[in-house]
Design an enzyme around this catalytic site. Structure first.
Site, PDB file in Angstrom:
ATOM      1  N   LYS A 104     -76.592  70.370 -14.006  1.00 22.34           N
ATOM      2  CA  LYS A 104     -76.012  70.379 -12.659  1.00 22.34           C
ATOM      3  C   LYS A 104     -75.252  71.674 -12.453  1.00 22.34           C
ATOM      4  O   LYS A 104     -74.516  72.112 -13.339  1.00 22.34           O
ATOM      5  CB  LYS A 104     -75.041  69.193 -12.525  1.00 22.34           C
ATOM      6  CG  LYS A 104     -74.474  69.014 -11.137  1.00 22.34           C
ATOM      7  CD  LYS A 104     -75.371  68.161 -10.279  1.00 22.34           C
ATOM      8  CE  LYS A 104     -74.989  68.202  -8.815  1.00 22.34           C
ATOM      9  NZ  LYS A 104     -75.436  69.439  -8.124  1.00 22.34           N
ATOM     10  N   LYS A 153     -66.836  71.575 -17.271  1.00 26.08           N
ATOM     11  CA  LYS A 153     -66.292  70.982 -16.043  1.00 26.08           C
ATOM     12  C   LYS A 153     -66.808  69.555 -15.849  1.00 26.08           C
ATOM     13  O   LYS A 153     -66.044  68.627 -15.592  1.00 26.08           O
ATOM     14  CB  LYS A 153     -66.694  71.851 -14.848  1.00 26.08           C
ATOM     15  CG  LYS A 153     -65.957  71.564 -13.556  1.00 26.08           C
ATOM     16  CD  LYS A 153     -66.549  72.339 -12.377  1.00 26.08           C
ATOM     17  CE  LYS A 153     -66.422  73.841 -12.534  1.00 26.08           C
ATOM     18  NZ  LYS A 153     -66.885  74.576 -11.316  1.00 26.08           N
ATOM     19  N   LYS A 155     -76.419  76.866 -13.806  1.00 22.95           N
ATOM     20  CA  LYS A 155     -76.083  77.714 -12.655  1.00 22.95           C
ATOM     21  C   LYS A 155     -77.295  78.547 -12.328  1.00 22.95           C
ATOM     22  O   LYS A 155     -78.095  78.866 -13.209  1.00 22.95           O
ATOM     23  CB  LYS A 155     -74.914  78.636 -13.007  1.00 22.95           C
ATOM     24  CG  LYS A 155     -74.182  79.158 -11.815  1.00 22.95           C
ATOM     25  CD  LYS A 155     -73.342  78.047 -11.209  1.00 22.95           C
ATOM     26  CE  LYS A 155     -72.223  78.498 -10.350  1.00 22.95           C
ATOM     27  NZ  LYS A 155     -71.152  77.499 -10.309  1.00 22.95           N
ATOM     28  N   THR A 171     -64.430  70.619  -2.741  1.00 23.76           N
ATOM     29  CA  THR A 171     -63.756  71.495  -3.698  1.00 23.76           C
ATOM     30  C   THR A 171     -62.318  71.733  -3.234  1.00 23.76           C
ATOM     31  O   THR A 171     -61.370  71.680  -4.034  1.00 23.76           O
ATOM     32  CB  THR A 171     -64.516  72.827  -3.858  1.00 23.76           C
ATOM     33  OG1 THR A 171     -65.896  72.529  -4.065  1.00 23.76           O
ATOM     34  CG2 THR A 171     -64.003  73.627  -5.031  1.00 23.76           C
ATOM     35  N   ASN A 194     -65.455  78.552   2.088  1.00 25.51           N
ATOM     36  CA  ASN A 194     -65.427  77.085   2.092  1.00 25.51           C
ATOM     37  C   ASN A 194     -64.207  76.526   1.357  1.00 25.51           C
ATOM     38  O   ASN A 194     -63.490  75.677   1.868  1.00 25.51           O
ATOM     39  CB  ASN A 194     -66.749  76.578   1.486  1.00 25.51           C
ATOM     40  CG  ASN A 194     -66.749  75.079   1.320  1.00 25.51           C
ATOM     41  OD1 ASN A 194     -66.069  74.546   0.448  1.00 25.51           O
ATOM     42  ND2 ASN A 194     -67.473  74.371   2.164  1.00 25.51           N
ATOM     43  N   SER A 221     -70.620  66.066  -5.461  1.00 27.31           N
ATOM     44  CA  SER A 221     -72.063  66.257  -5.658  1.00 27.31           C
ATOM     45  C   SER A 221     -72.637  65.065  -6.428  1.00 27.31           C
ATOM     46  O   SER A 221     -73.729  64.573  -6.130  1.00 27.31           O
ATOM     47  CB  SER A 221     -72.330  67.515  -6.484  1.00 27.31           C
ATOM     48  OG  SER A 221     -72.412  68.646  -5.657  1.00 27.31           O
TER      49      SER A 221
HETATM   50  N1  GLU Z   1     -70.821  75.483  -7.343  1.00 25.71           N
HETATM   51  C1  GLU Z   1     -69.839  74.439  -7.524  1.00 25.71           C
HETATM   52  C2  GLU Z   1     -69.083  74.629  -8.818  1.00 25.71           C
HETATM   53  O1  GLU Z   1     -68.990  75.724  -9.336  1.00 25.71           O
HETATM   54  C3  GLU Z   1     -70.446  73.048  -7.350  1.00 25.71           C
HETATM   55  C4  GLU Z   1     -71.551  72.702  -8.294  1.00 25.71           C
HETATM   56  C5  GLU Z   1     -72.242  71.367  -7.969  1.00 25.71           C
HETATM   57  O2  GLU Z   1     -71.809  70.679  -7.064  1.00 25.71           O
HETATM   58  O3  GLU Z   1     -73.210  71.080  -8.672  1.00 25.71           O
HETATM   59  O4  GLU Z   1     -68.476  73.739  -9.340  1.00 25.71           O
END
Ligand code: GLU
Length: 426
Positions: free
Chosen positions: A80, A104, A116, A200, A231, A359
């Protein structure tokens, strides 16, 4: 891996952000006395994919962009993580961000591994049609390694719900039926979740209030400075201000504004929307983005890119709390200095986990075709992130380690135990 091979491999990922992610990991691994066999596995991603993305520009010529998807670790579940469109995207940066996603997700208790993706491009100079072609071709190129059970992308810097809609549509065209659950952060009408866009920011807001409570700081006489008004920065500002925190300064990629009496968010938010910047906002003073970070405030929120807090400015910050909305905004030596100075740090893998938490809710709702209301989402997000904050705080106090170390140790430990239980294939 031999020393030499290791160096060669890291060479491919060579990037200051990867070095930072690695150094932060090694610090936590040492403190945990982590099994050296596991340590080796965590230091490099499970899978990296580099793709070429040829697209026809509006003037008819073909330009080839470079894209990546990095999958760090899948011990806990499917991969993810977001997709970034930015001129600075590289394999090393993407790998660093993928590693951060692993810790995370584990820290928040989500059944995911970290990933990522990114495309090296400047989305601000691409037309809507070019952006759509780029997104569709990128999706086609990474198609073999994404999917609802495999790897679920989401927005990150430079991408938004429209980009997620194009990814969902391209993936669905390949499959021959609609697959909403392949990506999160989609528009509500095609399977997105209520509360995802602000998630976030909301997570950041909740952890900041928890930190203030812990430090006995009264919310209503507190002040905030925010670097980055995208955002994350915008929603955090809105929520803090609605709870009586004075937002006294904000910056974006074009400049910064400052007003020690507090900015009027009700006017600033539409101003940013209309002019695409905070610069020139009537009533506030212009200030350089670097100087803004050094103004006195209760909470400083870097919510832009990595490397904002470094050894040159860390000694001059005058905040009580540093809340990391961005990923990796604080360099290693700056981190040490800030801890010595007694600044309370809300580390990125905790402070900005709200996005991936919602998410997860979106993915679960899509899989079940059963949608929750906004209050349920807000409450469940607050519950998960508050619990994570309390766990990290308790560990930081009992083991006398800083908040980042406590957060990293908690995340890493979870993945380590999954690896030990699953064993090594073959
Ligand atoms: N890009 C966001 C992060 O760095 C969200 C990632 C997601 O929702 O999968 O946490």
């Amino acid at each position: 891996m031999s020393e030499n091979e290791n160096r060669e491999w890291l060479g491919e990922l060579d990037h200051p952000e990867y070095k930072l992610a690695l150094a932060q990991f090694e610090r936590a691994a040492a403190r945990l006395n982590l099994d050296p066999n596991l340590c080796e596995r965590f230091k490099s991603p499970q899978r990296t994919l580099t793709v070429s993305i040829p697209i026809r520009r509006d003037d008819g010529h073909v330009e080839v962009f470079r894209g990546y998807r990095v999958q760090h670790d899948s011990a806990l579940g499917p991969f993810k993580g977001g997709i970034r469109y930015h001129p600075s995207v590289t394999l090393g940066e993407t790998a660093a961000l993928a590693m951060r996603m692993t810790w995370k997700c584990a820290l928040a208790g989500l059944p995911y591994g970290g990933a990522k993706g990114g495309v090296r491009c400047d989305p601000k100079i691409l037309s809507r049609n070019e952006l759509q072609r780029l997104t569709r071709r990128y999706t086609a190129e990474i198609f073999p390694i994404i999917g609802p059970d495999q790897d679920i992308p989401a927005p990150d810097v430079g991408t938004n719900e429209q980009v997620m809609a194009w990814i969902m549509d391209t993936y669905s065209q390949f499959k021959g039926y609609s697959v909403a659950e392949v990506v999160t952060g989609k528009p509500i009408s095609i399977g997105g979740s209520l509360g995802r866009e602000e998630a976030t920011g909301r997570g950041l807001f909740v952890t900041i209030l928890e930190a203030m409570r812990h430090l006995n700081l009264p919310v209503t006489s507190s002040t905030a400075i925010i670097q980055g008004f995208g955002n994350v920065g915008r929603h955090t500002a809105r929520m803090l201000s609605a709870h009586g925190v004075q937002v006294i300064g904000v910056s974006d990629s074009k400049g910064a504004i400052y007003d020690p009496r507090g900015l009027d968010l009700a006017r600033l938010l539409p101003y940013k929307e209309q002019t695409e910047s905070v610069v020139g906002f009537p009533g506030a003073d212009p200030i350089s983005p670097e100087d803004l970070l050094e103004q006195p405030c209760t909470v400083l929120i870097p919510a832009a890119l990595a490397g904002a807090i470094h050894i040159k400015n860390a000694g001059r910050l005058r905040c009580r709390i540093l809340a990391e909305g961005a990923n990796g905004p604080t360099n290693l030596d700056a981190d040490v200095l800030l801890n010595d100075r007694g600044i309370f740090i809300l580390p990125d893998i905790l402070a900005n986990a709200g996005g991936v938490i919602v998410s997860y809710f979106e993915w679960v709702q899509d899989l079940q075709n059963y949608f929750w209301n906004e209050k349920e989402i807000q409450n469940r997000l607050a519950e998960i992130i508050t619990e994570a904050f309390q766990r990290v705080l308790a560990r930081s106090l009992s083991e006398k380690v800083d908040m980042r170390l406590a957060a990293m140790m908690t995340g890493i430990e979870k993945i380590a135990s999954a690896h030990l239980l699953r064993g090594l294939y073959p």
